[in-house]
Motif scaffolding. Structure first.
Motif, PDB file in Angstrom:
ATOM      1  N   VAL A  75       0.729  -1.397  -0.291  1.00 28.02           N
ATOM      2  CA  VAL A  75       0.259  -0.118   0.171  1.00 28.02           C
ATOM      3  C   VAL A  75       1.374   1.404  -0.435  1.00 28.02           C
ATOM      4  O   VAL A  75       2.028   1.225   0.528  1.00 28.02           O
ATOM      5  CB  VAL A  75      -0.835   0.414   1.294  1.00 28.02           C
ATOM      6  CG1 VAL A  75      -1.803   1.716   1.758  1.00 28.02           C
ATOM      7  CG2 VAL A  75      -1.408  -1.136   0.633  1.00 28.02           C
ATOM      8  N   SER A 115       2.150   4.911   1.079  1.00 25.28           N
ATOM      9  CA  SER A 115       1.947   5.731   2.061  1.00 25.28           C
ATOM     10  C   SER A 115       2.865   6.855   0.983  1.00 25.28           C
ATOM     11  O   SER A 115       3.444   7.263   0.605  1.00 25.28           O
ATOM     12  CB  SER A 115       2.743   5.485   2.796  1.00 25.28           C
ATOM     13  OG  SER A 115       4.026   5.902   3.414  1.00 25.28           O
ATOM     14  N   THR A 134      -9.648  11.691   4.089  1.00 27.54           N
ATOM     15  CA  THR A 134     -10.115  10.108   5.240  1.00 27.54           C
ATOM     16  C   THR A 134     -11.123   9.969   4.960  1.00 27.54           C
ATOM     17  O   THR A 134     -11.558   8.793   6.048  1.00 27.54           O
ATOM     18  CB  THR A 134      -8.650   9.816   5.681  1.00 27.54           C
ATOM     19  OG1 THR A 134      -9.104  11.455   6.815  1.00 27.54           O
ATOM     20  CG2 THR A 134      -7.703  10.419   5.368  1.00 27.54           C
ATOM     21  N   GLN A 136      -9.417   7.914  10.668  1.00 28.91           N
ATOM     22  CA  GLN A 136      -7.773   8.459  10.693  1.00 28.91           C
ATOM     23  C   GLN A 136      -7.884   7.776  12.203  1.00 28.91           C
ATOM     24  O   GLN A 136      -8.702   7.004  12.725  1.00 28.91           O
ATOM     25  CB  GLN A 136      -8.516   9.689  11.385  1.00 28.91           C
ATOM     26  CG  GLN A 136      -8.794  10.168  10.284  1.00 28.91           C
ATOM     27  CD  GLN A 136      -8.908  11.590  10.834  1.00 28.91           C
ATOM     28  OE1 GLN A 136      -8.683  12.055  11.643  1.00 28.91           O
ATOM     29  NE2 GLN A 136      -9.431  13.070   9.493  1.00 28.91           N
ATOM     30  N   ALA A 185      -2.833   9.699  11.162  1.00 29.46           N
ATOM     31  CA  ALA A 185      -2.757   8.727  10.150  1.00 29.46           C
ATOM     32  C   ALA A 185      -3.597   8.132   9.365  1.00 29.46           C
ATOM     33  O   ALA A 185      -5.144   8.001  10.394  1.00 29.46           O
ATOM     34  CB  ALA A 185      -2.358   7.739  10.419  1.00 29.46           C
ATOM     35  N   HIS A 221      -7.178   6.873   5.776  1.00 26.34           N
ATOM     36  CA  HIS A 221      -7.019   5.119   4.643  1.00 26.34           C
ATOM     37  C   HIS A 221      -8.089   6.501   3.868  1.00 26.34           C
ATOM     38  O   HIS A 221      -8.623   6.758   3.931  1.00 26.34           O
ATOM     39  CB  HIS A 221      -6.761   4.397   4.737  1.00 26.34           C
ATOM     40  CG  HIS A 221      -6.832   2.994   6.044  1.00 26.34           C
ATOM     41  ND1 HIS A 221      -5.683   3.025   5.963  1.00 26.34           N
ATOM     42  CD2 HIS A 221      -6.292   3.158   7.561  1.00 26.34           C
ATOM     43  CE1 HIS A 221      -4.748   2.018   6.450  1.00 26.34           C
ATOM     44  NE2 HIS A 221      -5.205   2.174   7.679  1.00 26.34           N
ATOM     45  N   SER A 236      -8.772   5.554  -0.231  1.00 25.37           N
ATOM     46  CA  SER A 236      -8.156   4.608  -1.613  1.00 25.37           C
ATOM     47  C   SER A 236      -8.810   5.843  -3.236  1.00 25.37           C
ATOM     48  O   SER A 236      -9.610   6.211  -3.849  1.00 25.37           O
ATOM     49  CB  SER A 236      -9.508   3.437  -1.957  1.00 25.37           C
ATOM     50  OG  SER A 236     -10.228   4.590  -1.867  1.00 25.37           O
ATOM     51  N   ALA A 251      -2.888   4.577   2.542  1.00 28.05           N
ATOM     52  CA  ALA A 251      -2.127   5.232   3.640  1.00 28.05           C
ATOM     53  C   ALA A 251      -1.440   6.636   3.615  1.00 28.05           C
ATOM     54  O   ALA A 251      -0.756   6.925   2.324  1.00 28.05           O
ATOM     55  CB  ALA A 251      -1.095   4.052   3.758  1.00 28.05           C
TER      56      ALA A 251
END
Lengths: 619, 87
Positions: free
Chosen positions: A5, A7, A26, A30, A44, A46, A48, A56
């Protein structure tokens, strides 16, 4: 780049709208934690790509250059350069630029581009630039810099799919260049940035800047101060006024749960543990959730709108007199909610001694954990009437006095510390003033949810555990018939030992008993008294019907109650604060110092209050 | 003592655009100097001081540089010499 994935790091100047962009990309997906070894918050999340491949995202602290001036700026540099322990170097960067402030933001962008990572630029807050009369040519910037530039308005989720598609493309097609070095010195860097910015501006219509007219009032030496005080007053009023109904509802809910357990489970050890220990203890603390949320709501709104920096500007003069800076205003204001996020917010203070002093006085701001204690004692001992001919309530006045005592104490302590243990040149105060913005409900809601979760997790762990342990210590050994269970128990005997030390300042056995578990958190003093009360009243119908406040009224003198309030203005009874201070100052020296000086002050303040009150015949 | 010939930003009237003539980098720490430059405060650039202090003190000073508004302390402003912008 196969399989794993990717980052992607969001990086940019402060006030570029980075966090809003991160939230928009996101959503609620989170995770907020700390970088290992440092207390800088690691955000941080996610997202897509359009075809569903996950990415990420990491939101790095805002900074002006790769030469850090504070702890969080150092993290940004280390992550980007792949030097941050436990963190892989990002596969790509999204540089977030404030479209209305290109001259300045392009400087850092040029520095970042010289690193030669796959990069996309988000030309953010385009709507605010338009408000200022700017029309920009994103293509032109892209041509000058040699990377894709995507116009975005994070708060309206505009340009986000295009941004991610550009990132995807940048990662796929990236070919290391032979370094296109950034200009060598600051002046050349700024010149280049200004040249690009000028080329990108298609048209610039002078518009009437209402924001400047607002600032003329808000930053006015006198009017501005009045507005600030009025806002603070409104904030603390709201904490009490608005929190009433939801707090009552929560209290009712706890009562219902206790009733349900009593009705449906036969009397045994476990039931008592749940009803008298867990529910009485944790319940007494959870009812303060509404107040904490209201306080944080105000702080988040002030911050998101851009007002907080104006408040810092106004307070800098006063804070400068005791050796602090306006930078410290934000952490200290947050400390009214909780000293833990307050102390964490000090990492933005560049001067080390200034920062240390701010950390050491943060626990003097009346945090929300003291509210349960203050509210209980004030309701029980201070008559609910107005102050002769003013319309101001006496109870509210006492509470205001307690807040004020903390603030004045903090200023005096800061003054003393800056002349002794935290001696140093008067710290500077350099800060960018963000433009006014309409706070986004999504960002505010997310922030509130994160705060609520932290509070509830604390109630569910530390507070639940200490109440259960206390309940066990209060229940064993079983007192013989006719003896008080609370006095006879292990906890009662420990309290009797402590009572010797605190007797001179007017504290009784009840207080001694509550003080020990309250080392974990101040509000535990209330849950501890509630638990002891529940055990004490066991089986006695009349006593069960009385509220905790009514019971205390019968047992304490007014002088004792006032001394107890004075104690909590200063007492550093919070494990989380001590732990965060240890982490923030890298060792045990300063937390120990903090605990020591605060206990001394607490003892002195309670003593002076008690002796004075007794002298006036209130003993 | 060239300071006599110059007007420091510390004493400049509010609301009037001025040009930075000279900055005494030695009067401030290296970090302070770098932050000033990161804000874009350098010799030759145009700024407008806008707000100064509160009822407590003359500190700090808010000024605009380009499209940005920044806050500095008067001790730093005292090290910045400014001149009038030719009308």
């Amino acid at each position: 780049m196969t399989g794993a994935v990717p980052s992607i790091a969001l990086v940019g100047n402060p006030n570029a709208g980075k966090s809003s962009l991160f939230n928009a990309l996101t959503g609620a997906r989170q995770k907020i934690a700390n970088y290992p070894g440092v207390t800088v918050e690691r955000k941080a999340g996610h997202a897509s790509f359009a075809d569903g491949r996950p990415i990420a995202l990491i939101d790095l602290p805002g900074t002006y250059s790769l030469t850090p001036a504070s702890l969080d700026e150092a993290v940004t540099r280390d992550v980007i350069l792949g030097k941050q322990a436990g963190e892989t170097r990002p596969d790509a960067l999204i540089i977030v630029l404030d479209a209305a402030n290109l001259d300045n933001h392009l400087c850092f962008a040029l520095e970042l581009l010289a690193l030669d990572l796959p990069t996309v630029i988000a030309l953010n807050m385009l709507d605010l630039a338009q408000r200022d009369g700017l029309t920009l040519d994103a293509e032109r910037i892209s041509k000058e810099l040699g990377v894709p530039v995507v116009p975005t308005v994070a708060v309206r989720k505009r340009g986000l799919p295009e941004l991610l598609a550009a990132v995807d493309g940048a990662i796929r097609s990236h070919q290391p260049r032979t370094a296109s070095a950034a200009p060598v010195n600051d002046a050349a860097l700024h010149q280049r940035a200004r040249a690009i910015a000028r080329a990108a501006i298609v048209s610039e219509t002078p518009v009437r800047r209402w924001t400047q007219r607002v600032d003329n009032v808000v930053l006015h030496p006198i009017a501005g101060m009045i507005i600030l005080l009025a806002l603070m007053f409104l904030m603390f009023q709201a904490v009490y006024a608005w929190a009433g109904p939801p707090a009552d509802a929560l209290e009712g809910l706890v009562g219902t749960m206790q009733g349900w357990v009593v009705d449906n489970i036969p009397q045994n050890f476990l039931r008592d543990l749940v009803v008298e220990g867990l529910l009485a203890g944790v319940g007494a603390v959870v009812v303060f959730l509404p107040q904490i949320l209201i306080l944080f709501l105000f702080i988040l709104l002030l911050e998101a709108s851009g007002y907080m920096t104006r408040a810092a500007f106004l307070m800098d003069g006063l804070m400068g007199k005791v050796g602090l800076s306006g930078r410290g205003f934000i952490p200290l204001l947050s400390s009214f909610a909780c000293a833990v996020p307050g102390i964490m917010a000090t990492r933005a203070i560049p001067d080390e001694k200034d920062r240390l002093t701010t950390i050491l006085i943060a626990p003097l701001m009346t945090c929300s954990a003291r509210l349960p204690v203050y509210a209980l004692i004030i309701a029980a001992f201070i008559p609910n009437r107005g102050v002769a001919g003013t319309g101001v309530g006496l109870q509210g006045l006492v509470l205001f006095g307690l807040y004020l005592a903390g603030i004045v104490g903090a200023l005096l302590v800061a003054w003393a510390l800056r002349r002794t243990v935290a001696k140093g040149v008067n710290a500077g105060f350099m800060m960018e003033m963000p433009r006014y913005q309409m706070p986004q409900w999504r960002d505010i809601a997310l922030g509130l949810w994160q705060r609520a979760w932290i509070f509830l997790r604390r109630a569910g762990t530390i507070i639940a555990m200490t109440t259960v342990v206390l309940w066990l210590l209060l229940t064993f050994p079983q007192a013989p018939e006719g003896e008080s269970q609370v006095e006879y128990s292990v906890a009662g005997r420990i309290a009797s030992g402590l009572e010797v030390v605190v007797k001179p300042i007017g504290f009784n056995h009840d207080i001694a008993l509550a003080l020990i578990p309250a080392m974990a958190a101040r509000e535990v003093a209330v849950s501890a008294m509630a638990t002891a009360n529940a055990i004490d009243a066991d089986g006695d119908e009349d006593a069960m019907a009385q509220s905790l406040g009514e019971r205390l009224q019968g047992k304490w003198s007014l002088a004792t109650a006032l001394a107890f309030l004075a104690w909590f203005v200063f007492a550093p009874q919070c494990i989380s604060t001590i732990a965060i201070t240890r982490r923030e100052t890298n060792g045990w020296k300063w937390p120990m110092f903090m605990v020591g000086y605060l206990f001394l002050l607490a003892y002195a303040a309670a003593g002076i209050t008690y002796w004075t009150a007794v002298a006036f015949g209130l003993g | 003592m060239i300071a006599l010939l110059e007007n420091s930003l510390d004493r400049a009237p509010l609301g009037v655009a001025v040009r930075i003539a000279r900055i005494d980098w030695n009067a401030m720490s290296e970090d302070e100097g770098r932050r000033l430059r990161e804000f874009g405060l350098m010799e030759g650039c145009e700024i407008t001081p806008l707000h100064r202090g509160s009822i407590f003190s003359r500190d700090p000073l808010a000024l605009t540089i380009g499209r940005m508004k920044v806050i500095i302390r008067s001790s730093q402003a005292a090290a910045i010499a400014v001149e009038a912008v030719a009308a």
